[in-house]
Design an enzyme around this catalytic site. Structure first.
Site, PDB file in Angstrom:
ATOM      1  N   ARG A  37       0.787  -1.259   0.070  1.00 32.75           N
ATOM      2  CA  ARG A  37       0.017   0.036   0.169  1.00 32.75           C
ATOM      3  C   ARG A  37       0.904   1.263   0.095  1.00 32.75           C
ATOM      4  O   ARG A  37       1.758   1.474   0.856  1.00 32.75           O
ATOM      5  CB  ARG A  37      -0.885  -0.070   1.315  1.00 32.75           C
ATOM      6  CG  ARG A  37      -1.727   1.178   1.354  1.00 32.75           C
ATOM      7  CD  ARG A  37      -3.015   0.914   0.331  1.00 32.75           C
ATOM      8  NE  ARG A  37      -4.102   2.117   0.432  1.00 32.75           N
ATOM      9  CZ  ARG A  37      -5.015   2.127  -0.234  1.00 32.75           C
ATOM     10  NH1 ARG A  37      -4.981   1.240  -1.296  1.00 32.75           N
ATOM     11  NH2 ARG A  37      -5.809   3.071  -0.228  1.00 32.75           N
TER      12      ARG A  37
ATOM     13  N   GLU B 169     -12.134 -21.488  28.395  1.00 28.83           N
ATOM     14  CA  GLU B 169     -11.104 -21.840  29.276  1.00 28.83           C
ATOM     15  C   GLU B 169     -10.581 -20.838  30.536  1.00 28.83           C
ATOM     16  O   GLU B 169      -9.502 -20.612  30.632  1.00 28.83           O
ATOM     17  CB  GLU B 169      -9.785 -22.355  28.428  1.00 28.83           C
ATOM     18  CG  GLU B 169      -9.990 -23.393  27.379  1.00 28.83           C
ATOM     19  CD  GLU B 169     -10.181 -24.575  28.045  1.00 28.83           C
ATOM     20  OE1 GLU B 169      -9.462 -25.123  29.062  1.00 28.83           O
ATOM     21  OE2 GLU B 169     -10.839 -25.343  27.507  1.00 28.83           O
TER      22      GLU B 169
HETATM   23  C1  LIG Z   1     -17.048 -20.156  21.559  1.00 27.02           C
HETATM   24  C2  LIG Z   1     -17.334 -20.432  23.081  1.00 27.02           C
HETATM   25  C3  LIG Z   1     -17.176 -21.912  23.131  1.00 27.02           C
HETATM   26  C4  LIG Z   1     -17.402 -22.770  24.304  1.00 27.02           C
HETATM   27  N1  LIG Z   1     -17.317 -23.923  24.657  1.00 27.02           N
HETATM   28  C5  LIG Z   1     -17.540 -24.628  25.732  1.00 27.02           C
HETATM   29  C6  LIG Z   1     -17.547 -26.012  25.925  1.00 27.02           C
HETATM   30  O1  LIG Z   1     -17.161 -26.778  24.678  1.00 27.02           O
HETATM   31  N2  LIG Z   1     -17.994 -26.625  27.056  1.00 27.02           N
HETATM   32  C7  LIG Z   1     -18.354 -25.877  27.891  1.00 27.02           C
HETATM   33  O2  LIG Z   1     -18.684 -26.216  28.965  1.00 27.02           O
HETATM   34  N3  LIG Z   1     -18.545 -24.589  27.966  1.00 27.02           N
HETATM   35  C8  LIG Z   1     -18.096 -23.757  26.726  1.00 27.02           C
HETATM   36  N4  LIG Z   1     -17.863 -22.405  26.606  1.00 27.02           N
HETATM   37  C9  LIG Z   1     -18.366 -21.515  27.822  1.00 27.02           C
HETATM   38  C10 LIG Z   1     -16.865 -20.641  28.522  1.00 27.02           C
HETATM   39  O3  LIG Z   1     -16.552 -21.948  29.314  1.00 27.02           O
HETATM   40  C11 LIG Z   1     -17.731 -19.915  29.484  1.00 27.02           C
HETATM   41  O4  LIG Z   1     -18.669 -18.851  28.866  1.00 27.02           O
HETATM   42  C12 LIG Z   1     -16.756 -19.300  30.198  1.00 27.02           C
HETATM   43  O5  LIG Z   1     -16.251 -19.970  31.197  1.00 27.02           O
HETATM   44  C13 LIG Z   1     -17.072 -17.789  30.716  1.00 27.02           C
HETATM   45  O6  LIG Z   1     -18.006 -17.998  31.759  1.00 27.02           O
HETATM   46  P1  LIG Z   1     -19.400 -17.336  31.763  1.00 27.02           P
HETATM   47  O7  LIG Z   1     -19.856 -16.999  30.365  1.00 27.02           O
HETATM   48  O8  LIG Z   1     -20.247 -17.615  32.916  1.00 27.02           O
HETATM   49  O9  LIG Z   1     -18.945 -15.784  32.298  1.00 27.02           O
HETATM   50  P2  LIG Z   1     -19.212 -14.922  33.551  1.00 27.02           P
HETATM   51  O10 LIG Z   1     -18.490 -15.396  34.772  1.00 27.02           O
HETATM   52  O11 LIG Z   1     -20.809 -14.704  33.600  1.00 27.02           O
HETATM   53  O12 LIG Z   1     -18.796 -13.676  33.281  1.00 27.02           O
HETATM   54  C14 LIG Z   1     -19.450 -12.383  33.097  1.00 27.02           C
HETATM   55  C15 LIG Z   1     -18.643 -10.998  33.779  1.00 27.02           C
HETATM   56  O13 LIG Z   1     -18.323 -11.364  35.136  1.00 27.02           O
HETATM   57  C16 LIG Z   1     -17.256 -11.307  35.587  1.00 27.02           C
HETATM   58  N5  LIG Z   1     -17.295 -12.014  36.802  1.00 27.02           N
HETATM   59  C17 LIG Z   1     -17.758 -13.213  37.029  1.00 27.02           C
HETATM   60  N6  LIG Z   1     -17.171 -13.643  38.133  1.00 27.02           N
HETATM   61  C18 LIG Z   1     -16.146 -12.948  38.736  1.00 27.02           C
HETATM   62  C19 LIG Z   1     -15.602 -12.826  39.731  1.00 27.02           C
HETATM   63  N7  LIG Z   1     -15.604 -13.575  40.728  1.00 27.02           N
HETATM   64  N8  LIG Z   1     -14.722 -11.610  39.812  1.00 27.02           N
HETATM   65  C20 LIG Z   1     -14.639 -10.426  39.065  1.00 27.02           C
HETATM   66  N9  LIG Z   1     -15.441 -10.750  38.275  1.00 27.02           N
HETATM   67  C21 LIG Z   1     -16.162 -11.681  37.669  1.00 27.02           C
HETATM   68  C22 LIG Z   1     -16.255 -11.670  34.253  1.00 27.02           C
HETATM   69  O14 LIG Z   1     -14.978 -11.117  34.273  1.00 27.02           O
HETATM   70  C23 LIG Z   1     -16.986 -11.149  33.230  1.00 27.02           C
HETATM   71  O15 LIG Z   1     -16.569  -9.875  32.941  1.00 27.02           O
HETATM   72  C24 LIG Z   1     -17.686 -21.757  25.620  1.00 27.02           C
HETATM   73  C25 LIG Z   1     -17.707 -20.380  25.374  1.00 27.02           C
HETATM   74  C26 LIG Z   1     -17.666 -19.904  24.152  1.00 27.02           C
HETATM   75  C27 LIG Z   1     -17.817 -18.208  24.186  1.00 27.02           C
HETATM   76  C1  LIG Z   2     -17.813   1.005   5.723  1.00 22.86           C
HETATM   77  C2  LIG Z   2     -16.979   2.084   4.994  1.00 22.86           C
HETATM   78  C3  LIG Z   2     -17.889   2.923   4.100  1.00 22.86           C
HETATM   79  C4  LIG Z   2     -17.340   3.916   3.219  1.00 22.86           C
HETATM   80  N1  LIG Z   2     -18.086   4.644   2.301  1.00 22.86           N
HETATM   81  C5  LIG Z   2     -17.400   5.423   1.364  1.00 22.86           C
HETATM   82  C6  LIG Z   2     -18.356   6.259   0.725  1.00 22.86           C
HETATM   83  O1  LIG Z   2     -19.497   6.103   0.503  1.00 22.86           O
HETATM   84  N2  LIG Z   2     -17.585   7.050  -0.366  1.00 22.86           N
HETATM   85  C7  LIG Z   2     -16.247   7.172  -0.385  1.00 22.86           C
HETATM   86  O2  LIG Z   2     -15.719   7.647  -1.411  1.00 22.86           O
HETATM   87  N3  LIG Z   2     -15.439   6.158   0.361  1.00 22.86           N
HETATM   88  C8  LIG Z   2     -16.009   5.580   1.256  1.00 22.86           C
HETATM   89  N4  LIG Z   2     -15.218   4.754   2.058  1.00 22.86           N
HETATM   90  C9  LIG Z   2     -13.789   4.897   2.040  1.00 22.86           C
HETATM   91  C10 LIG Z   2     -13.118   5.352   3.303  1.00 22.86           C
HETATM   92  O3  LIG Z   2     -13.397   6.910   3.179  1.00 22.86           O
HETATM   93  C11 LIG Z   2     -11.510   5.238   3.274  1.00 22.86           C
HETATM   94  O4  LIG Z   2     -11.571   3.631   3.477  1.00 22.86           O
HETATM   95  C12 LIG Z   2     -10.907   5.842   4.140  1.00 22.86           C
HETATM   96  O5  LIG Z   2     -10.730   7.171   3.885  1.00 22.86           O
HETATM   97  C13 LIG Z   2      -9.199   5.567   4.597  1.00 22.86           C
HETATM   98  O6  LIG Z   2      -8.560   5.463   3.625  1.00 22.86           O
HETATM   99  P1  LIG Z   2      -7.794   4.150   3.046  1.00 22.86           P
HETATM  100  O7  LIG Z   2      -8.904   2.877   2.911  1.00 22.86           O
HETATM  101  O8  LIG Z   2      -7.260   4.352   1.782  1.00 22.86           O
HETATM  102  O9  LIG Z   2      -6.705   3.854   4.158  1.00 22.86           O
HETATM  103  P2  LIG Z   2      -5.338   4.027   3.878  1.00 22.86           P
HETATM  104  O10 LIG Z   2      -4.926   5.549   3.879  1.00 22.86           O
HETATM  105  O11 LIG Z   2      -4.739   3.124   2.854  1.00 22.86           O
HETATM  106  O12 LIG Z   2      -4.856   3.555   5.298  1.00 22.86           O
HETATM  107  C14 LIG Z   2      -3.838   2.390   5.657  1.00 22.86           C
HETATM  108  C15 LIG Z   2      -2.943   2.834   6.545  1.00 22.86           C
HETATM  109  O13 LIG Z   2      -1.878   3.702   6.313  1.00 22.86           O
HETATM  110  C16 LIG Z   2      -1.777   4.618   7.132  1.00 22.86           C
HETATM  111  N5  LIG Z   2      -1.405   5.958   6.601  1.00 22.86           N
HETATM  112  C17 LIG Z   2      -1.995   6.423   5.180  1.00 22.86           C
HETATM  113  N6  LIG Z   2      -1.308   7.380   5.179  1.00 22.86           N
HETATM  114  C18 LIG Z   2      -0.670   7.903   6.166  1.00 22.86           C
HETATM  115  C19 LIG Z   2       0.210   8.987   6.403  1.00 22.86           C
HETATM  116  N7  LIG Z   2       0.271  10.180   5.750  1.00 22.86           N
HETATM  117  N8  LIG Z   2       0.517   9.067   7.889  1.00 22.86           N
HETATM  118  C20 LIG Z   2       0.625   8.149   8.819  1.00 22.86           C
HETATM  119  N9  LIG Z   2      -0.098   6.950   8.261  1.00 22.86           N
HETATM  120  C21 LIG Z   2      -0.575   6.785   7.021  1.00 22.86           C
HETATM  121  C22 LIG Z   2      -3.123   4.681   7.868  1.00 22.86           C
HETATM  122  O14 LIG Z   2      -3.214   5.142   9.136  1.00 22.86           O
HETATM  123  C23 LIG Z   2      -3.676   3.213   7.923  1.00 22.86           C
HETATM  124  O15 LIG Z   2      -3.093   2.517   9.056  1.00 22.86           O
HETATM  125  C24 LIG Z   2     -15.638   3.894   3.053  1.00 22.86           C
HETATM  126  C25 LIG Z   2     -14.924   3.099   3.919  1.00 22.86           C
HETATM  127  C26 LIG Z   2     -15.711   2.088   4.668  1.00 22.86           C
HETATM  128  C27 LIG Z   2     -14.842   1.096   5.463  1.00 22.86           C
END
Ligand SMILES: Cc1cc2nc3c(=O)[nH]c(=O)nc-3n(C[C@H](O)[C@H](O)[C@H](O)COP(=O)(O)OP(=O)(O)OC[C@H]3O[C@@H](n4cnc5c(N)ncnc54)[C@H](O)[C@@H]3O)c2cc1C
Ligand SMILES: Cc1cc2nc3c(=O)[nH]c(=O)nc-3n(C[C@H](O)[C@H](O)[C@H](O)COP(=O)(O)OP(=O)(O)OC[C@H]3O[C@@H](n4cnc5c(N)ncnc54)[C@H](O)[C@@H]3O)c2cc1C
Lengths: 674, 674
Positions: free
Chosen positions: A318, A432
């Site tokens: 780019r 986990e």
């Molecule tokens: C993609 C995916 C795959 C999974 N696969 C499996 C699977 O195969 N088998 C299975 O059994 N489970 C599975 N799980 C479940 C997963 O293990 C639980 O979601 C996970 O353990 C988190 O528990 P929770 O969702 O109850 O979160 P919660 O405990 O409800 O967390 C909610 C919020 O409360 C906060 N919190 C909770 N307790 C405390 C505390 N004591 N102190 C401070 N903060 C707290 C947490 O930090 C968090 O911000 C899966 C989950 C996902 C997203």
């Molecule tokens: C959901 C969505 C809707 C959009 N809708 C429209 C629309 O309706 N019409 C339209 O015309 N466009 C649209 N856009 C385009 C949008 O305006 C451009 O994606 C945006 O301006 C960023 O430009 P770029 O993608 O070229 O990023 P780039 O400039 O290629 O950026 C890539 C990386 O290079 C870095 N970088 C680039 N130049 C510099 C510099 N001089 N100094 C430091 N770092 C730099 C950036 O920080 C970035 O990390 C849309 C984009 C999205 C994602």
């Protein structure tokens, strides 16, 4: 379609030039990152096997419906299994294959959790019975622990398994809505069996949560067994991503299973309904835990390096701004802001790879100790693996999104590969063990260790530096110029001093409080920070150890040194308040660190593309128009767009019903369906 | 299905209890947050109108295919338009309606960019011709600026508009692959017209980028006009989300448009092909820019408050751990770590709402000045709106993800509403200016301002504090106990001192360097940080101003004071290294800030649910099982799951082809399709 050549600039050549400028032997680095010659060879062979098999194509994954996606993932899983059997792949090869297919499915939980848990918690007899079936996939198992109402707090699970001595059976039951099993992967539509965690009740007494094997679907026709309610829990974050997995829900309405289906290695219930603990040490489960977590750290490095590969290559292709007087525009990788956000992530991907290697060693070490009934370092191992799981997954998830944003607008297209990578990876912050809760566990360990240190016990392993707490809390950093920051012992001391001071400050607070539990809770945000600092220290120290070793291949060691310093200094400057607050560092020393960091950016810059090449991801695995090896970004973005379903018809579906009436102001006309 | 009542705990009551404990008059806060009684009334009425219309249902959005999603969004747009006409809705009401429908579609760009640009850049004659059509949607316009190869660098666009005096036409052409228009919303499948930004070439001279109106599709049958290639660019991040929008690609192969289709308010080409600038000041475009950016800041507050509403309500319903001796488990909102991550975001949502109000005022002010040919404060206005766009969108995007993670596993389900909210919102970090590039613009302004200050010019508006730079770089903070941090002038000085010092440090570096452009580039990471500090100061100062005003409603002012202090102290503790590095703060003062922050958490806690209620989001708008007003989370998660397409059949599609052969080890049998 015009070729990009017409711009007078061949993007496809940019990366060739970049590669020519590399200052190290890339192939040697590949072997190092693969973990050795053998691992490199296996990975390369299996990656190509997967990449060249049309069944494993994944281009359209973000476009298709959930149903198609799921069905297709069943196909891929079956196809993979067929190859495994036909070619007689080893376990190592099979695991690599599943990884390169890059699509979550029921076999992940079957091999990763169901079988692992059986190995850890089933008696030999039980293993003989169930593993035989499981190894040949004659049954498909899942790991059914989490419920609607309880995830983190496993002890709060509500499903019951009540022993009925009259029939020698357990009765599984889901007494409440919140007791519904919820989340187990593979449960929703695929599994025939579930490892169910339920409260064991016998003799009217509740013995807490234990594991039971329950068949849930018929082996004849896959229909759920009577009184079993089972289904998918619905769409998850992102297109493609984790939606190829059937995370499921499960309810039991007084379902009977034989008494022998309780996993009885650690405790059992007799025919008479007596609950008995076995004499096996309960710590035996730790091996499996370390194993799973080392896998998560290794996977973090893989995911982060994929994102970094895409962002580095695209940033080299780019060009934006500059380009006056017929000069080409500036490659965005040359902007310091881009380097500042991207290169530390590159260094982090290397750091996590190295920690992953170390954790593999740790697993072997733990296994040996357990076999010798040596449980002495288990608390330390537990804390460090829990903490490393937490920080590596959080940083990786955020890092993938960072890489996506670094690709500007085009990163937001699924064609960049990054949206799906993020969506599929980010739940690793939650499963986990929720990452916050894990860090609180690390914090408890740190406080305990400090108490023990105070009473003369020497801390071990990753906590050994706390034995040096006197020194670390009194010394100040001696850096007086930027280059001083390249001294490994200076870096190490800084991270040790920071971590020790944060832990000590918390420990003092808690010790002074009348109610230490209350104080712990009150201080928990600071404790989380202290735990994070401790874990970052572990990564820094392992990276430093590695960077000091000699390695084959020209320039390889030098690159690792640069990345190691960059990793450490990036952490240090990001978290500089920790170092400043206690006066360990001065503002000037932090400035020196920032200057040195930029000097390191300049060292990385000419090697950046080669450093990501060394991760050796195939184009298939990356699945990204932006991250292609050849850098031919625009052609592939353009070609890819035409495959969108919306482009199947020139005039869009819905035009006659919904657009034409608007354009012709006939919203109330006879033809309007609005 | 058992009711949750059986657990002995009615979740549906939790929120009632929470609400009963609120210490302020929620209705008054609602009116404040809506921006006034009238705005409140309009919002409530239109929100309910949308929520109760089945056409606007959005539950299944994450589940359906792209094609269905798109077709459905055409339907919704048409239906909305019908309601607008039938009910004769005002512009304000229509805009609220589009917002509450909560689904990006072609009308966003038509109203938001196409018409806005016409108003700014078309002559009165042109406006008369085109706006008449556009206002009744007899044509659909899009804003076609970005190309495959250029987004940020608009001056690098490659599309050409070459004037042909022989026919009095411009010839639009896409000379390279990278000149393909790429991204314009509404272009892909809906628009009939595009506002095309192209290099104006006349008399063999390139006059740089100008805007042209090009018809791209037939008004009869919607078929693309000859030599116009147009289509959708493909799937974007997330299910649902922004995929209801047809971001498009567009190529011209020597397409002719009348000369009058060039927008000629600021410059024109004569029949003879002479390029002439008008005498209109070029600054006129600024009004539109401020208008669009104030909209983005207002929208940031809406999105962030939606995420915070979901996370706060769910955290009050969710219980985990504790609960010994028959006590209920702890609500997770009571954990300090949860508060530490959640409450600052709540305060931020309030802060951005207040900055949004201020920017509305700023827009009116700028408009009036422009009408009076007063361009004096335009650089300051430009810098502050660019910077506020950057920080509010970045913080909001990250904040939504943070809220999702705070919901544990269930946050990862689309049923939580959060994945889609994030995916739809996050491109705001990229469009309307990449957030990093915008901050670099702010940094340039800061350096320039400091140079002017040095030569005696008094800075204005949000930069006025830089007039005080002598004082701010020499004074140190005087806080000696936690409570001192609640003094608004203490907070303000801290943020002013920090920002001034960071800017001055950069300015000195650049001034000392032989090549100041090179030094700017080298220093750009620090400049970005200085710009961020400046923008955070703006938000803090506007919040402080507001919190000092009297407001109707019991306790409303007090709540705003608490949130204002929390907002400021959260920024301060997060960025404490900035304050520590120059010695403005000591480590102890930062500790006091942290303690005070926790005290504020305790003030927020009993009001948290009421404070999010005050944003007044309907359940329809939130679209979240976790964020429901009644807190009946589990019932709705459970019911919702059954609607997944995978649950349509009990035995999964693909069982016979892909699962049965695995389970029966008949991978090579006659029935295997693998
Ligand atoms: C993609 C995916 C795959 C999974 N696969 C499996 C699977 O195969 N088998 C299975 O059994 N489970 C599975 N799980 C479940 C997963 O293990 C639980 O979601 C996970 O353990 C988190 O528990 P929770 O969702 O109850 O979160 P919660 O405990 O409800 O967390 C909610 C919020 O409360 C906060 N919190 C909770 N307790 C405390 C505390 N004591 N102190 C401070 N903060 C707290 C947490 O930090 C968090 O911000 C899966 C989950 C996902 C997203
Ligand atoms: C959901 C969505 C809707 C959009 N809708 C429209 C629309 O309706 N019409 C339209 O015309 N466009 C649209 N856009 C385009 C949008 O305006 C451009 O994606 C945006 O301006 C960023 O430009 P770029 O993608 O070229 O990023 P780039 O400039 O290629 O950026 C890539 C990386 O290079 C870095 N970088 C680039 N130049 C510099 C510099 N001089 N100094 C430091 N770092 C730099 C950036 O920080 C970035 O990390 C849309 C984009 C999205 C994602």
């Amino acid at each position: 379609m015009e070729g990009i050549e017409e711009r007078g600039v061949k993007e496809v050549d940019y990366l060739a030039e970049e590669r020519a400028g590399a200052q190290f032997h890339v192939h040697s680095m590949k072997i190092f990152l693969a973990g050795g010659q053998h691992e490199y060879e296996v990975s390369t062979r299996i990656a190509n096997l997967v990449a060249n098999d049309p069944v494993f194509a994944k281009e359209d994954r973000a476009r298709i419906s959930r149903k198609e996606l799921y069905k297709n993932s069943l196909k891929k899983a079956g196809h993979a299994w067929k190859i495994i059997l036909e070619k007689g792949l080893t376990e190592e090869e099979s695991m690599r294959m599943r990884a390169f297919i890059d699509e979550p499915n029921y076999t992940d939980l079957h091999w990763g959790m169901f079988i692992t848990a059986l190995k850890g918690q089933a008696t030999e007899e039980q293993q003989h019975k169930w593993l035989r079936q499981a190894y040949k996939l004659a049954i498909i198992g899942c790991y059914a622990q989490t419920e609607l109402g309880h995830g983190s707090n496993v002890q709060g699970l509500e499903t019951t398994a009540t022993f009925d001595p009259s029939t020698d059976e357990f009765v599984l039951n889901s007494p409440t809505l919140t007791s519904t099993k919820w989340w187990p992967g593979g449960l929703g539509k695929a599994s025939t069996h579930a490892l169910v965690y339920a409260r064991l009740i016998t003799d009217s007494q509740d013995y807490g949560v234990h594991a039971f094997i329950a068949q849930i679907r018929s082996l004849d026709d896959h229909i759920p067994l009577p009184n079993v309610t089972v289904g998918d829990i619905g769409v998850k974050f992102g297109n493609g991503g984790y939606n190829s997995m059937d995370n499921g829900l499960l309810r039991f309405d007084h379902v009977r299973i034989p008494r022998e289906n309780m996993l009885m290695k650690l405790a059992r219930v007799t025919e008479q309904g007596k609950y008995e603990r076995s004499n096996k040490p309960r710590q035996l489960g730790y091996g499996a835990m370390v194993y799973i977590r080392q896998g998560i750290v290794a996977e973090a490095s893989v995911y982060l390096s994929r994102a970094v590969t895409i962002a580095v290559r695209y940033s080299a292709v780019r060009r934006q701004f500059g380009g006056k007087d017929d000069k080409a525009e500036v490659q965005v990788i040359d902007y310091r802001t881009q380097q500042h956000r991207l290169f530390p992530l590159l260094a982090t991907a290397y750091a996590y790879r190295i920690v992953g290697f170390w954790m593999k060693w740790l697993y072997a070490d733990v296994t040996e100790r357990l076999n010798n009934n040596d449980f002495s370092n288990l608390p330390e191992v537990h804390a460090c693996t829990a903490g490393l799981k937490s920080i590596t997954t959080s940083v990786t998830a955020d890092g993938i999104e960072q890489c996506r944003k670094l690709c500007g607008g085009h990163g937001y297209l699924c064609a960049s590969g990054l949206p799906e990578l993020y969506a599929a990876y980010v739940p690793a912050c939650t499963y986990e063990g929720d990452n916050t809760i894990l860090l609180l566990q690390v914090a408890r360990f740190l406080l305990k260790t400090l108490t023990q240190v105070a009473s003369g016990t020497k801390p071990v392993g990753t906590a050994a530096y706390l034995g040096n707490v006197q020194h670390l809390t009194s010394v100040n950093c001696e850096v007086s110029q930027g280059k001083d920051w390249l001294n490994p012992s200076v870096l190490l001391e800084a991270f040790e001093a920071r971590s020790a001071r944060m832990a000590v400050a918390c420990a003092m607070h808690v010790a002074e409080a009348p109610d230490s539990e209350l104080a712990f809770e009150e201080l928990s945000p600071e404790l989380v920070e202290a735990a994070r600092a401790h874990c970052q220290l572990i990564v820094v120290s392992k990276f430093i150890e590695q960077a000091q070793k000699d390695l084959p291949g020209e320039g390889v060691k030098q690159q690792l040194e640069v990345l190691c310093n960059l990793y450490a200094l990036s952490l240090l400057t990001t978290h500089s308040s920790d170092f400043l607050a206690t006066g360990y560092l001065t503002g000037t020393q932090v400035s020196h660190a920032k200057d040195q960091q930029k000097a390191l950016f300049s060292c990385v810059r000419p090697n950046a593309v080669a450093l990501v090449d060394a991760f050796d991801h195939t184009d298939h695995y990356l699945g990204s128009a932006l991250g292609r090896y050849d850098g031919d970004v625009y052609t592939h973005l353009y070609k890819g767009a035409w495959k969108d379903p919306l482009n199947e018809s020139v005039v869009t579906e819905g035009y006659h019903e919904y657009l034409r009436p608007v354009l012709t102001q006939q919203l109330w006309g006879p033809t309007s369906k609005l």
